[in-house]
Design a protein around this motif. Sequence first.
Motif, PDB file in Angstrom:
ATOM      1  N   ALA A 132       0.468  -0.707 -11.873  1.00  0.00           N
ATOM      2  CA  ALA A 132       1.805  -1.248 -11.611  1.00  0.00           C
ATOM      3  C   ALA A 132       2.089  -1.248 -10.108  1.00  0.00           C
ATOM      4  CB  ALA A 132       2.857  -0.442 -12.358  1.00  0.00           C
ATOM      5  N   THR A 133       1.646  -0.200  -9.439  1.00  0.00           N
ATOM      6  CA  THR A 133       1.619  -0.168  -7.976  1.00  0.00           C
ATOM      7  C   THR A 133       0.153   0.013  -7.603  1.00  0.00           C
ATOM      8  OG1 THR A 133       3.810   0.867  -7.876  1.00  0.00           O
ATOM      9  CG2 THR A 133       2.458   0.958  -5.888  1.00  0.00           C
ATOM     10  N   PRO A 134      -0.508  -1.071  -7.201  1.00  0.00           N
ATOM     11  CA  PRO A 134      -1.938  -0.976  -6.911  1.00  0.00           C
ATOM     12  C   PRO A 134      -2.206  -0.133  -5.666  1.00  0.00           C
ATOM     13  CG  PRO A 134      -1.114  -3.130  -6.307  1.00  0.00           C
ATOM     14  CD  PRO A 134       0.015  -2.409  -6.972  1.00  0.00           C
ATOM     15  N   VAL A 135      -3.439   0.348  -5.578  1.00  0.00           N
ATOM     16  CA  VAL A 135      -3.841   1.222  -4.478  1.00  0.00           C
ATOM     17  C   VAL A 135      -5.104   0.661  -3.839  1.00  0.00           C
ATOM     18  CG1 VAL A 135      -4.585   3.558  -3.864  1.00  0.00           C
ATOM     19  CG2 VAL A 135      -2.874   3.232  -5.664  1.00  0.00           C
ATOM     20  N   LEU A 136      -5.163   0.756  -2.532  1.00  0.00           N
ATOM     21  CA  LEU A 136      -6.365   0.425  -1.778  1.00  0.00           C
ATOM     22  C   LEU A 136      -6.796   1.687  -1.047  1.00  0.00           C
ATOM     23  CD1 LEU A 136      -8.539  -1.264  -0.395  1.00  0.00           C
ATOM     24  CD2 LEU A 136      -6.777  -2.129   1.172  1.00  0.00           C
ATOM     25  N   LEU A 137      -7.981   2.192  -1.400  1.00  0.00           N
ATOM     26  CA  LEU A 137      -8.534   3.364  -0.717  1.00  0.00           C
ATOM     27  C   LEU A 137      -9.496   2.881   0.360  1.00  0.00           C
ATOM     28  CD1 LEU A 137      -9.319   5.676  -3.773  1.00  0.00           C
ATOM     29  CD2 LEU A 137      -7.304   5.704  -2.305  1.00  0.00           C
ATOM     30  N   LEU A 138      -9.370   3.446   1.551  1.00  0.00           N
ATOM     31  CA  LEU A 138     -10.219   3.098   2.689  1.00  0.00           C
ATOM     32  C   LEU A 138     -10.982   4.338   3.124  1.00  0.00           C
ATOM     33  CD1 LEU A 138      -7.474   1.326   4.864  1.00  0.00           C
ATOM     34  CD2 LEU A 138      -9.061   0.224   3.265  1.00  0.00           C
ATOM     35  N   ALA A 139     -12.254   4.180   3.400  1.00  0.00           N
ATOM     36  CA  ALA A 139     -13.056   5.291   3.926  1.00  0.00           C
ATOM     37  C   ALA A 139     -13.574   4.910   5.303  1.00  0.00           C
ATOM     38  CB  ALA A 139     -14.228   5.589   2.996  1.00  0.00           C
ATOM     39  N   ASP A 140     -13.513   5.855   6.219  1.00  0.00           N
ATOM     40  CA  ASP A 140     -14.041   5.647   7.561  1.00  0.00           C
ATOM     41  C   ASP A 140     -13.428   4.407   8.209  1.00  0.00           C
ATOM     42  OD1 ASP A 140     -15.619   6.457   9.713  1.00  0.00           O
ATOM     43  OD2 ASP A 140     -17.305   5.200   9.091  1.00  0.00           O
ATOM     44  N   ALA A 141     -12.132   4.230   8.022  1.00  0.00           N
ATOM     45  CA  ALA A 141     -11.442   3.050   8.550  1.00  0.00           C
ATOM     46  C   ALA A 141     -11.093   3.232  10.026  1.00  0.00           C
ATOM     47  CB  ALA A 141     -10.179   2.783   7.751  1.00  0.00           C
TER      48      ALA A 141
END
Length: 131
Positions: free
Chosen positions: A14-23
């Motif tokens: 419902a609230t999407p998530v974007l996970l970033l690594a080493d950004a």
Amino acid sequence: MLLDPENTLFVRGATPVLLLADAPVHDALPLLAAPDGAVPRCEGWGIVPRLTLCVVDGPGDHGLVVPALAAPVVGGPDEAGASGGMADWCEDAEQAGGAVVLSLDQLPDVLDWSALLSSGTVRGGFMPVPA
């Protein structure tokens, strides 16, 4: 700045998530403080979710582009095709008016939201889709 899609994980909801690594924007993002699970708005930042490219835009020169079509998507009823998953993630973000973007040192093996939100090392927050 282009971020390798292998350093991302798009999570449907419902609230999407974007996970970033080493950004490269990690240090520019605010330290996340969500002890009760309520993710604060990431002031000055926005997200443009598109099927082929996802843009995370910050203040000044801060920002990054993710080749979204090649990125992994998890969650939702249709996990069969990456393009279908990414299209659905983009639709989730449009309906929610944005997405939660979290920057970590590395992607977790298991999604444990309470651990992520209370780790004290995660940066980011809710980023709106520009009107």
